[in-house]
Each structure stands twice: as C-alpha cells, then as structure tokens.
Design a protein around this motif. Structure first.
Motif, mmCIF file in Angstrom:
data_model
loop_
_atom_site.group_PDB
_atom_site.id
_atom_site.type_symbol
_atom_site.label_atom_id
_atom_site.label_comp_id
_atom_site.label_asym_id
_atom_site.label_seq_id
_atom_site.Cartn_x
_atom_site.Cartn_y
_atom_site.Cartn_z
ATOM 1 N N UNK A 14 0.917 -1.151 0.118
ATOM 2 C CA UNK A 14 -0.081 -0.017 -0.053
ATOM 3 C C UNK A 14 1.005 1.297 0.037
ATOM 4 N N UNK A 15 0.655 2.197 -1.027
ATOM 5 C CA UNK A 15 1.653 3.122 -1.195
ATOM 6 C C UNK A 15 3.016 2.962 -1.148
ATOM 7 N N UNK A 16 3.143 1.750 -1.660
ATOM 8 C CA UNK A 16 4.732 1.307 -1.636
ATOM 9 C C UNK A 16 5.502 1.299 -0.636
ATOM 10 N N UNK A 17 4.755 1.328 0.650
ATOM 11 C CA UNK A 17 5.234 1.255 1.700
ATOM 12 C C UNK A 17 5.078 0.125 2.680
ATOM 13 N N UNK A 18 3.739 0.161 3.196
ATOM 14 C CA UNK A 18 2.845 -0.648 3.943
ATOM 15 C C UNK A 18 2.546 -2.061 3.156
ATOM 16 N N UNK A 19 2.969 -3.343 3.874
ATOM 17 C CA UNK A 19 2.352 -4.345 3.376
ATOM 18 C C UNK A 19 0.869 -4.763 3.568
ATOM 19 N N UNK A 20 0.235 -5.336 2.467
ATOM 20 C CA UNK A 20 -0.941 -5.741 2.422
ATOM 21 C C UNK A 20 -1.294 -6.896 3.366
ATOM 22 N N UNK A 21 -2.160 -6.669 4.199
ATOM 23 C CA UNK A 21 -2.199 -8.118 4.951
ATOM 24 C C UNK A 21 -3.116 -9.248 4.402
ATOM 25 N N UNK A 22 -4.175 -8.605 3.302
ATOM 26 C CA UNK A 22 -4.947 -9.827 2.820
ATOM 27 C C UNK A 22 -4.207 -10.282 1.695
ATOM 28 N N UNK A 23 -2.985 -10.344 1.454
ATOM 29 C CA UNK A 23 -2.256 -11.110 0.308
ATOM 30 C C UNK A 23 -2.199 -10.161 -1.150
ATOM 31 N N UNK A 24 -3.170 -10.467 -1.971
ATOM 32 C CA UNK A 24 -3.370 -9.668 -3.092
ATOM 33 C C UNK A 24 -4.140 -8.250 -2.925
ATOM 34 N N UNK A 25 -3.376 -7.243 -3.223
ATOM 35 C CA UNK A 25 -4.277 -5.817 -3.093
ATOM 36 C C UNK A 25 -5.516 -5.985 -3.909
ATOM 37 N N UNK A 26 -7.023 -5.604 -3.517
ATOM 38 C CA UNK A 26 -7.936 -5.388 -4.238
ATOM 39 C C UNK A 26 -7.807 -4.284 -5.060
ATOM 40 N N UNK A 27 -8.811 -4.279 -6.339
ATOM 41 C CA UNK A 27 -8.837 -3.009 -7.348
ATOM 42 C C UNK A 27 -9.091 -1.860 -6.656
ATOM 43 N N UNK A 28 -10.162 -1.848 -5.696
ATOM 44 C CA UNK A 28 -10.730 -0.588 -5.258
ATOM 45 C C UNK A 28 -9.523 -0.116 -4.504
ATOM 46 N N UNK A 29 -8.551 -0.443 -3.711
ATOM 47 C CA UNK A 29 -7.526 -0.025 -3.038
ATOM 48 C C UNK A 29 -6.614 0.493 -4.050
ATOM 49 N N UNK A 30 -6.154 -0.082 -5.295
ATOM 50 C CA UNK A 30 -5.508 0.394 -6.363
ATOM 51 C C UNK A 30 -5.967 2.026 -6.865
ATOM 52 N N UNK A 31 -7.200 1.792 -6.956
ATOM 53 C CA UNK A 31 -7.872 2.951 -7.362
ATOM 54 C C UNK A 31 -7.869 4.184 -6.256
ATOM 55 N N UNK A 32 -7.940 3.864 -5.288
ATOM 56 C CA UNK A 32 -7.637 4.690 -3.945
ATOM 57 C C UNK A 32 -6.288 5.268 -4.125
ATOM 58 N N UNK A 33 -5.273 4.242 -4.313
ATOM 59 C CA UNK A 33 -3.959 4.776 -4.371
ATOM 60 C C UNK A 33 -3.741 5.533 -5.732
ATOM 61 N N UNK A 34 -4.596 5.281 -6.892
ATOM 62 C CA UNK A 34 -4.441 6.108 -7.999
ATOM 63 C C UNK A 34 -4.808 7.543 -7.709
ATOM 64 N N UNK A 35 -5.929 7.813 -7.113
ATOM 65 C CA UNK A 35 -6.669 8.862 -6.775
ATOM 66 C C UNK A 35 -5.635 9.631 -6.000
ATOM 67 N N UNK A 36 -5.044 9.116 -5.063
ATOM 68 C CA UNK A 36 -4.003 9.671 -4.068
ATOM 69 C C UNK A 36 -2.758 10.226 -5.027
#
Length: 101
Positions: free
Chosen positions: A27-49
């Motif tokens: 997550x944001x190239x820093x925090x590991x995502x605990x759920x394994x594979x990052x979901x698409x909604x989180x990628x879009x949230x990062x894209x917006x940021x």
C-alpha cells in the motif's frame, strides 16, 4: 529552465505515478497489504491519491513560475482522464498480461 522542461517533467511524473499502484502489492509502496493480493478498489484509491500528489507538484511548479491561473471543472475532468489514460499500461500488465496460477 524554460517552461517546456516543466511541462514534460509534470507529464513524466504523471506517467510514473499513474502506474505505481499497479506495480506493487504494498500500500503506497510502503505498507504490506495483510490480505495477500491488493484489491482493485485499493489500487484505485492509491491512483486517486497519486493524482492529487502530481497535481500538488504541478501547482507548486506553476507557483514558482508566477501566478497560479484559476481553473474550472473542465480542467480537472481533462486531467483525471489523462491520468487514467497514463495508468492503462500498468492496469493491462497487472490484470490482463500476468497469468495467475
């Protein structure tokens, strides 16, 4: 430096930042995502940021060059469309070209 350099700098930053969410499982190239594979909604949230980060950098460059020109809603619609177009290669590589086992 002239204005052409800054235009290409912002476009290059937008291209890099638009593809960052699709290149890593963190997550944001820093925090590991605990759920394994990052979901698409989180990628879009990062894209917006990332869109807002590049916008802040561009506004800072514009302020250093002189007065900031006020923009209407049309400007933001065009820039978000351009940012999503820049994100297309990362999306294709992540979801369409990589084979899942």
């Amino acid at each position: 430096m002239n204005q052409d350099f800054y235009v290409f700098l912002v476009l290059g930053l937008a291209l890099v930042f638009a593809n960052l969410p699709f290149m890593s499982q963190r997550v944001f190239l820093v925090l590991p995502y605990k759920g394994g594979i990052k979901p698409l909604w989180l990628r879009f949230a990062e894209l917006l940021a990332c869109y807002f980060i590049v916008g802040a950098i561009a506004k800072g460059i514009e302020l250093s060059q002189g007065q900031i020109y006020p923009q209407g809603w049309q400007f933001y619609v065009v820039t978000i469309s351009l940012f999503l177009t820049f994100a297309f290669p990362g999306f294709v590589i992540r979801y369409m070209l990589v084979r899942r086992t």
